[in-house]
Design an enzyme around this catalytic site. Structure first.
Site, short mmCIF file in Angstrom:
data_model
loop_
_atom_site.label_atom_id
_atom_site.label_comp_id
_atom_site.label_asym_id
_atom_site.label_seq_id
_atom_site.Cartn_x
_atom_site.Cartn_y
_atom_site.Cartn_z
N GLU A 14 1.30 -1.04 -0.20
CA GLU A 14 0.37 0.56 -0.52
C GLU A 14 0.68 1.39 -0.12
OE1 GLU A 14 -1.00 3.56 2.89
OE2 GLU A 14 0.08 1.80 3.12
N CYS A 61 -2.87 4.12 7.66
CA CYS A 61 -2.77 3.04 6.58
C CYS A 61 -3.65 1.88 6.87
CB CYS A 61 -1.29 2.35 6.98
SG CYS A 61 -0.11 1.31 6.28
N CYS A 64 -0.59 -0.88 8.46
CA CYS A 64 0.12 -0.83 9.61
C CYS A 64 -1.21 -0.53 11.15
CB CYS A 64 1.51 0.33 9.73
SG CYS A 64 2.47 -0.07 8.32
N HIS A 68 -0.39 2.17 14.50
CA HIS A 68 -0.85 3.49 15.09
C HIS A 68 -1.56 3.78 16.04
CE1 HIS A 68 1.35 5.32 11.19
NE2 HIS A 68 0.71 4.07 10.28
N ARG A 479 8.41 -1.58 10.86
CA ARG A 479 9.66 -0.53 10.20
C ARG A 479 10.36 -0.26 10.53
NH1 ARG A 479 4.88 -1.93 7.96
NH2 ARG A 479 4.81 -2.71 6.04
N SER A 502 8.60 5.55 7.95
CA SER A 502 8.49 5.55 6.08
C SER A 502 9.35 7.05 5.66
CB SER A 502 7.56 5.25 5.05
OG SER A 502 7.72 3.37 5.18
N CYS A 546 6.36 1.87 3.44
CA CYS A 546 5.28 1.72 3.29
C CYS A 546 4.69 3.35 3.76
CB CYS A 546 4.68 1.12 4.07
SG CYS A 546 2.56 0.72 4.64
N CYS A 549 -1.28 5.60 3.36
CA CYS A 549 -2.05 6.52 2.94
C CYS A 549 -3.82 6.64 3.01
CB CYS A 549 -3.09 5.31 1.46
SG CYS A 549 -4.16 4.06 2.48
#
Length: 567
Positions: A14, A61, A64, A68, A479, A502, A546, A549
């Site tokens: 994603e 996301c 993930c 979060h 990550r 990221s 990642c 979004c």
């Protein structure tokens, strides 16, 4: 003369990420990392009830989600200086541990292994009997049978003969940088399909404890919404807890006998990739799995290393450690936001600026974070180095085991110096997965032991005083270091910022025009064929990008913004 390479999008997961490289004499000499979407969650959260923040923030996301949610709820608790029942801590820790294992397994086998293994070679050239024998020599894994290897090879042959390779259709099969023996390729292909089943097993832990996955539903500011009543089948009972333990034990075998062995094998067979992909030597991680009510004691340590000097290691004790809280900043000098500033997350803004006019060197929707005014690498390398320097026994044990396995396969001695590299990120992620699985077992035991004392509490009611409160929620996600920063005023959210892994890694150039982490780690990478830049994918995918979004950019006039090449 250098040749420009553009890969857009480069992720297999994603989100949108564009990587542009300048290649000269078969080597990357410069690179630019561009996040091609705007997240916007920070703006949505303004004015909301802080108790609802985690429900919205986990929508940052689609992959993930759990991490979060956890960082968000911790940020509010930190702002309110709350104590959390230890049962809630243990339940949360098992959720994040299970999420981490599922994520790590998927990352290696589904998102990255195809950068190193040649599926076509595995299907057409491998001898399944020899491959099974080799796999049995490397590991006692119960599913390394000739029958399973033959079955997978036949399945792959059907894919190739049909011309529809499905998830394998975008690989650079036959690329000169692919150098594994066909039998090793088949071993990895067989374990690819097995990995899908074992990530499903460990995800059951997230589903049972979190009510669903993705987007768990059991969190609350002050604890969890999991009632513990050993006499009621509608709550968290011993029967359910023991069921979760069976799933954890099965996945433990997969991690130790398959995942770690496969990573060690591929690492030993691509030794040159233990030298490519290095950064500036700054490594940042935070502690994870709090085991006390105040969140001051953790099962897994974190810390900061500067310029590759292991003697500089400084442990970060908790979210309340000012060493972490005071030293994180973000810059928008080269990002599509209003202004040219470097600010602390508590006071920064998220005001987009994008258009056809002069962008003053801005080229990404990703901001540029820094720690003590310098870029830092977050992720498994930072975490494993910190745990080893803190003398964390499981990390020391599994690091030693992993490096010894690689040395035995490759007939070459390896030490921790190889971890800061493209291949080292995969090695570190496998080591950390083994550490996490050990800690999950400990969390389960501590929960059972505490329940047996008669303590079944899982929630403390939050109280929101008048005035302003600030808090940061930290989480060492798969990550890397994740932090959510919240400013509460009179019971409502005034400001909210998420500094995600990221962002640390995929950022554009920073305050002093220094390269972002992807940008600096690509320099020096080989590129055998500019038309098929497999080596660039290897380094970028080793970070497990990642790109969170939420709000995607589009031009309302319908004007083409960019061209996309799907790999």
């Amino acid at each position: 003369m250098s040749k420009q390479i553009v890969i857009d999008p480069i992720t297999r997961i994603e989100g949108h990420l564009r990587i542009e490289c300048a290649v000269d004499n078969g080597q990357v000499v410069d690179a630019w990392s561009t996040g091609t979407m705007w997240r916007g969650i920070e703006t949505i959260l303004k004015g909301k009830d802080p108790r609802e923040a985690w429900l919205i923030a986990q929508r940052i996301c689609g992959v993930c989600t759990t991490v979060h949610a956890m960082a968000s709820v911790r940020s509010v608790e930190h702002a309110l200086k709350m104590d959390i029942p230890v049962n809630a801590q243990y339940i949360r820790n098992m959720i994040v541990g299970a999420h981490c294992l599922a994520d790590n397994i998927i990352h290696f086998y589904v998102l990255s292994a195809v950068d190193w293994i040649d599926i076509a070679s595995a299907a057409l050239k491998a001898d399944p009997r020899n491959a099974a024998a080799l796999a049995q020599k490397l590991s006692p894994w119960k599913h390394n049978s000739y029958q399973e290897f033959k079955q997978v090879q036949d399945k792959l042959k059907k894919f190739i003969e049909s011309g529809q390779l499905g998830p394998f259709s975008s690989g650079y099969w036959g690329h000169p940088a692919m150098q594994l023996h066909p039998d090793v390729n088949l071993i990895a292909a067989v374990h690819y399909f097995q990995a899908l089943e074992y990530q499903r097993k460990i995800n059951k832990v997230v589903t049972v404890l979190g009510s669903k996955t993705p987007h768990i539903q059991n969190l609350a500011v002050g604890g969890v919404a999991n009632p513990i009543n050993l006499d009621s089948p509608a709550t968290l009972t011993m029967e359910r807890l023991y069921y979760l333990k069976t799933q954890m034990d099965e996945v433990r075998d997969f991690v130790e006998q398959v995942y770690m062995v496969d990573v060690a094998t591929i690492g030993a067979m691509y030794p040159e990739w233990c030298t490519y992909g290095k950064g500036n030597g700054n490594y940042l991680s935070v502690p994870e799995m709090p085991i006390d009510e105040k969140g001051l004691k953790f099962a897994m340590p974190g810390g900061y290393i500067k310029a590759g000097d292991m003697a500089s290691f400084r442990q970060i004790s908790s979210a309340r450690d000012p060493y972490f809280e005071d030293n994180v900043k973000e810059s928008v000098k080269h990002s599509f936001y209003q202004g040219d500033w470097t600010m602390h997350p508590y006071v920064e803004s998220t005001e987009p600026k994008f258009g056809d006019a002069d962008l003053d060197g801005k080229y990404s929707w990703v901001k540029s974070p820094s720690f003590i005014n310098e870029p830092a690498e977050v992720g498994p390398v930072a975490s494993v180095l910190a745990m080893n320097l803190a003398k964390h026994a499981p990390a020391v044990k599994y690091t030693k085991q992993m490096l010894e396995t690689m040395s035995g396969i490759g007939k070459t001695p390896y030490d921790m110096d190889i971890l800061p590299s493209t291949m080292g990120r995969h090695i570190s992620r496998a080591i950390r997965a083994a550490v996490v699985q050990d800690n999950m077992a400990e969390q389960w035991n501590m929960l059972i032991t505490n329940i047996e004392t008669g303590d079944c509490s899982t929630f403390n009611e939050p109280v929101f005083p008048e005035g302003e409160q600030r808090g940061v929620g930290i989480h060492e996600a798969p990550r890397g270091t994740l932090s959510h920063w919240i400013v509460i005023e009179n019971g409502k959210i005034r400001n909210y910022q998420a500094v995600v892994p990221s962002t640390w890694l995929a950022c554009p150039r920073g305050t002093n025009d220094e390269p972002g982490y992807y940008e600096r780690c690509l320099v020096g990478n080989p590129v055998a064929d500019p038309e098929k830049p497999l080596e660039v994918l290897r380094t970028i995918h080793s970070f497990d990008p990642c790109m969170a979004c939420a709000v995607h950019m589009l031009n309302p006039k319908g004007k083409k913004l960019s061209s996309v090449k799907v790999l």
